[in-house]
Scaffold this active site. Sequence first.
Site, PDB file in Angstrom:
ATOM      1  N   GLU A 197      -4.354   0.312   8.357  1.00 52.38           N
ATOM      2  CA  GLU A 197      -4.687  -1.025   8.882  1.00 52.38           C
ATOM      3  C   GLU A 197      -5.907  -1.615   8.183  1.00 52.38           C
ATOM      4  OE1 GLU A 197      -4.837  -0.536  13.188  1.00 52.38           O
ATOM      5  OE2 GLU A 197      -2.688  -0.886  13.301  1.00 52.38           O
ATOM      6  N   GLU A 215       4.001   2.443  12.640  1.00 54.55           N
ATOM      7  CA  GLU A 215       3.459   2.516  14.003  1.00 54.55           C
ATOM      8  C   GLU A 215       4.173   1.499  14.873  1.00 54.55           C
ATOM      9  OE1 GLU A 215      -0.749   2.324  14.793  1.00 54.55           O
ATOM     10  OE2 GLU A 215      -1.213   3.390  12.939  1.00 54.55           O
TER      11      GLU A 215
END
Length: 494
Positions: free
Chosen positions: A201, A391
Amino acid sequence: MALSKDFLWGGATAANQYEGGWNEGGRGLSSDDVVTNGTHTVPRCLTYVNKKGEKVKTPMFVGADFEDVDHFECFDDCLYPNHMATDFYHHYKEDIAFMGEMGFKCFRLSIAWSRIFAKGGMPGEEPLEEGLQFYDNVFDECAKYGIEPLVTLSHYETPLALTEAWNSWADRRTIDCYLRYVETVFKRYSGKVKYWLTFNEINCIELGPWMAAGVLTTSKQVKMQAAHHQFVASAKAVKLGHEINPDYKIGCMLAYMLMYPYSCNPEDVHAAWKGTLNNVFYTDVQCRGYYPSYRLKEFEREGIVIQKEPGDDEILKEGTVDFLSFSYYMSMVAAAPDTKADKADGGNLFSGIKNPYLKASDWGWQIDPTGLRNALNTLYDRYQMPLFVVENGLGAFDKIEEDGSIHDTYRIDYLRDHIKAMDAAVNEDGVDLMGYTMWGCIDLVSASTGEMAKRYGFVYVDKYDDGTGDYSRRKKDSFEWYKKAIASQGTDLD
Ligand code: BGP
């Protein structure tokens, strides 16, 4: 319709939230080791001693100024849930056996950088054999079950020594430390690992510079400079990886923020578009190999100057990623400035306006399976490169029944709807998708709130927010359900 036979089904974890063993094997401290627990309403805090010798506890997302910190410290009256996490360090065989039983084709995990180089890979520092051996054992265990590891090189933990020395990624020297570490693991695990992610991320550096990059700052200038160093480090890692093993597939990883306009008012639509660009800026650099015009103009307007070294632009071009991976949990709503709208209750780092068409999780994350199909289409259309959902999942309260069972139908519902949306993106829209690793397959510590109460797994771990628990594992109902889903290539989802 079925997903292909080579589709990489599995689950995802990260060392900082899952591995534990924080003071074993010579491992050095990392940024997550000085972060306390929290809740939905109480922020996680960073603890340190300032230049005046005072103990400071400051909300992690607020951060601190680098100049104020004398040294980091764990205080006796605080709990640090990541220290032990859910103890994969001592349970890896058992956990990988669970994954094997579910039929995982892929297991996403991260290597704890400070387990390999206690001080982050400072010049002259030697790697820790015990740390390297631990991951050898993990990968060998995966191989027994035919599970392909997908390894994140840096997931929300930066060796603390790098922050103490020069504010970690804010300083260019961190690039070389990272590459020393990356070269070591690329060489060591060649033949055992094929899929890599350079940073988890990467866009979260904007709202969570401590969590994402071990950087202490509130300044956008510093954050953007740190992001530039990560871009260069990522591009160099891609090049290096391909030299070490041409079979390596090395990807980037984005927290994808799907933005809907609050209404068809063009100003709302524009706000959503701006939010989207703010998000895909990171993948624009990593997938296309250059800074996009809209960001360069923004930097110009705001007086932000990125210090580049000669050759940086070429490196970004030469080190574009092989695939784009992303996390997707929810969608968001954007509105023109000064719009009066209800706020979403909670949400993650980027939470915003309430969407009346969606239900939310107990943590206020607005559940939107169709959004996943939109996300896949948007990203595939923009970059035309393979995608990977690394995810997706539901953080929820789980209850153990008297007979020991856990009926997590809410989790099954969430996953079913998202898998269907993903299937539609692949089979109806033609998106090239490599796989799906559901987040937190074995229960682990929540990143944003530092809780155990917020559970994601197919497997329950006996560990609680007050620090108690014996770390024993038990299957939830979703365990058998996911096993069936994988065996049927995503067709049997009842
Ligand atoms: C992502 C992170 C993960 C994970 C997940 C769920 O942003 O990459 O590390 O934690 O979100 O978030 P949380 O743990 O806060 O529920």
